[in-house]
Design a protein around this motif. Sequence first.
Motif, PDB file in Angstrom:
ATOM      1  N   ALA A 109       0.867  -1.175   0.000  1.00 30.57           N
ATOM      2  CA  ALA A 109       0.000   0.000   0.000  1.00 30.57           C
ATOM      3  C   ALA A 109       0.907   1.228   0.000  1.00 30.57           C
ATOM      4  CB  ALA A 109      -0.910  -0.011   1.218  1.00 30.57           C
ATOM      5  N   ASP A 110       1.233   1.701  -1.198  1.00 24.01           N
ATOM      6  CA  ASP A 110       2.231   2.752  -1.345  1.00 24.01           C
ATOM      7  C   ASP A 110       1.616   4.124  -1.069  1.00 24.01           C
ATOM      8  OD1 ASP A 110       4.799   3.515  -1.713  1.00 24.01           O
ATOM      9  OD2 ASP A 110       4.857   3.209  -3.869  1.00 24.01           O
ATOM     10  N   GLU A 111       2.258   4.875  -0.162  1.00 22.03           N
ATOM     11  CA  GLU A 111       1.818   6.217   0.232  1.00 22.03           C
ATOM     12  C   GLU A 111       0.352   6.208   0.670  1.00 22.03           C
ATOM     13  OE1 GLU A 111       4.288   9.604  -1.711  1.00 22.03           O
ATOM     14  OE2 GLU A 111       3.448   8.437  -3.353  1.00 22.03           O
ATOM     15  N   ILE A 112       0.087   5.410   1.689  1.00 28.32           N
ATOM     16  CA  ILE A 112      -1.289   5.207   2.162  1.00 28.32           C
ATOM     17  C   ILE A 112      -1.913   6.499   2.668  1.00 28.32           C
ATOM     18  CG2 ILE A 112      -0.518   4.561   4.485  1.00 28.32           C
ATOM     19  CD1 ILE A 112      -2.839   2.563   4.576  1.00 28.32           C
ATOM     20  N   ASN A 113      -1.091   7.461   3.088  1.00 26.57           N
ATOM     21  CA  ASN A 113      -1.650   8.703   3.617  1.00 26.57           C
ATOM     22  C   ASN A 113      -2.021   9.711   2.527  1.00 26.57           C
ATOM     23  OD1 ASN A 113       1.112   8.960   3.056  1.00 26.57           O
ATOM     24  ND2 ASN A 113       1.376  10.650   4.497  1.00 26.57           N
ATOM     25  N   ARG A 114      -1.926   9.319   1.262  1.00 26.09           N
ATOM     26  CA  ARG A 114      -2.268  10.248   0.180  1.00 26.09           C
ATOM     27  C   ARG A 114      -3.701  10.060  -0.311  1.00 26.09           C
ATOM     28  NH1 ARG A 114       1.079  13.724  -1.426  1.00 26.09           N
ATOM     29  NH2 ARG A 114       3.329  13.495  -1.141  1.00 26.09           N
ATOM     30  N   THR A 115      -4.421   9.108   0.245  1.00 26.55           N
ATOM     31  CA  THR A 115      -5.797   8.893  -0.177  1.00 26.55           C
ATOM     32  C   THR A 115      -6.753   9.235   0.946  1.00 26.55           C
ATOM     33  OG1 THR A 115      -7.213   7.330  -1.365  1.00 26.55           O
ATOM     34  CG2 THR A 115      -6.004   6.482   0.551  1.00 26.55           C
ATOM     35  N   SER A 116      -8.035   9.283   0.621  1.00 26.65           N
ATOM     36  CA  SER A 116      -9.034   9.717   1.597  1.00 26.65           C
ATOM     37  C   SER A 116      -9.250   8.654   2.677  1.00 26.65           C
ATOM     38  CB  SER A 116     -10.361   9.989   0.880  1.00 26.65           C
ATOM     39  OG  SER A 116     -10.892   8.773   0.376  1.00 26.65           O
ATOM     40  N   PRO A 117      -9.733   9.069   3.850  1.00 23.37           N
ATOM     41  CA  PRO A 117     -10.011   8.101   4.917  1.00 23.37           C
ATOM     42  C   PRO A 117     -10.978   6.996   4.494  1.00 23.37           C
ATOM     43  CG  PRO A 117     -10.028  10.324   5.803  1.00 23.37           C
ATOM     44  CD  PRO A 117      -9.912  10.453   4.311  1.00 23.37           C
ATOM     45  N   LYS A 118     -11.916   7.295   3.606  1.00 21.89           N
ATOM     46  CA  LYS A 118     -12.874   6.290   3.145  1.00 21.89           C
ATOM     47  C   LYS A 118     -12.157   5.170   2.402  1.00 21.89           C
ATOM     48  CE  LYS A 118     -17.246   5.817   0.631  1.00 21.89           C
ATOM     49  NZ  LYS A 118     -18.304   6.521  -0.135  1.00 21.89           N
ATOM     50  N   THR A 119     -11.196   5.527   1.562  1.00 22.57           N
ATOM     51  CA  THR A 119     -10.437   4.518   0.829  1.00 22.57           C
ATOM     52  C   THR A 119      -9.466   3.796   1.753  1.00 22.57           C
ATOM     53  OG1 THR A 119     -10.604   5.888  -1.169  1.00 22.57           O
ATOM     54  CG2 THR A 119      -8.966   4.131  -1.169  1.00 22.57           C
ATOM     55  N   GLN A 120      -8.864   4.525   2.683  1.00 22.28           N
ATOM     56  CA  GLN A 120      -7.991   3.884   3.662  1.00 22.28           C
ATOM     57  C   GLN A 120      -8.741   2.808   4.440  1.00 22.28           C
ATOM     58  OE1 GLN A 120      -6.615   7.087   6.116  1.00 22.28           O
ATOM     59  NE2 GLN A 120      -5.132   7.855   4.621  1.00 22.28           N
ATOM     60  N   SER A 121      -9.990   3.090   4.803  1.00 16.34           N
ATOM     61  CA  SER A 121     -10.764   2.146   5.606  1.00 16.34           C
ATOM     62  C   SER A 121     -11.055   0.861   4.848  1.00 16.34           C
ATOM     63  CB  SER A 121     -12.078   2.793   6.053  1.00 16.34           C
ATOM     64  OG  SER A 121     -12.920   3.077   4.951  1.00 16.34           O
ATOM     65  N   ALA A 122     -11.129   0.933   3.510  1.00 12.47           N
ATOM     66  CA  ALA A 122     -11.362  -0.273   2.723  1.00 12.47           C
ATOM     67  C   ALA A 122     -10.207  -1.254   2.878  1.00 12.47           C
ATOM     68  CB  ALA A 122     -11.548   0.092   1.248  1.00 12.47           C
ATOM     69  N   LEU A 123      -8.975  -0.726   2.925  1.00  9.80           N
ATOM     70  CA  LEU A 123      -7.801  -1.571   3.141  1.00  9.80           C
ATOM     71  C   LEU A 123      -7.730  -2.045   4.589  1.00  9.80           C
ATOM     72  CD1 LEU A 123      -5.022  -2.717   2.166  1.00  9.80           C
ATOM     73  CD2 LEU A 123      -4.037  -0.559   2.933  1.00  9.80           C
TER      74      LEU A 123
END
Length: 320
Positions: A109-123
């Motif tokens: 999961a490359d640069e996980i902090n560059r996407t929205s919290p909603k997408t982060q939660s999917a992972l």
Amino acid sequence: MMQETAIYNERIEKVLTNINKVMIGKEEAATLSLVALLAQGHVLLEDVPGVGKTMLVRTLAKSLDCDFRRIQFTPDLLPSDVTGVSIYNPKEMEFEFRGGPILGNVVLADEINRTSPKTQSALLEGMEEKNVTIDGNTIPLKQPFFVMATQNPIEYEGTYPLPEAQLDRFILKLKMGYPSAEQELRMLELTSKDHPIESISAVINREELLSIQEEVKDIYIDRNVQQYIINLVTGTRNNESIYLGVSPRGSISLMKAAKAYAYIHGRDYVLPDDVKYLAPFVLAHRVILTSEAKYDGLTSDEVIIKVVKDTHIPIRKEFS
């Protein structure tokens, strides 16, 4: 059983040898990544670009003969880009599920902090539950399942930092660091022609890895060592520099990591030194410092190291 364990430990050594062929001077990061994998946890790699985070994950996946997937997180990434999506097939007149990259064995999961919290939660749902929910259907993930997420600690513009509740889902947080001048010179020599990752091959298959993960669960940990873990965690909750201490999930993670660390070193029991060594990697990202501590320039790693120093280490087993 002991003979089988010896064979597995020999293959673990081969995995570490593979990684060290590609990653010069990163023996500690290689070992700790394997600790997280065998403990069935996940790793957060926080460091600047170009120090080998992606290469470490690729080498590990290739050494384990596992399905490697990469997700490049961007601000416009959607949860369905991670988990997959159902697409209508007009020929069959029904929806077909197309799995996303989270359905691999080893996921970067490359640069996980560059996407929205909603997408982060999917992972993060998949990391915690070992399944994903799509269109109301629960789909189990492949086993083994291992996530290594990266983030750049320097750039903050356009990023969505992981909240503490999500950081808690990573069993370890690691930093790669720059190589020394000698190590970097060695890297130039090795990559002057073909990259060394092209020359390595798998030394453990998926079935063997699953067996090793089950064996790690059977590593013995004495009650005194368990109490030592509790004392460390309690120390974070009572420390004046810490606003929010380590949760029970942190103590369980430290125990699991210690078992895996003992297994890698050929032991069927956990030593207090295993816990002491792993504590900063397992606990530092699970605490929130007070504003005064941050103002004084303290870091979470420094505070956890002080907690470890102030906590009594059991040096012998008491017999009644």
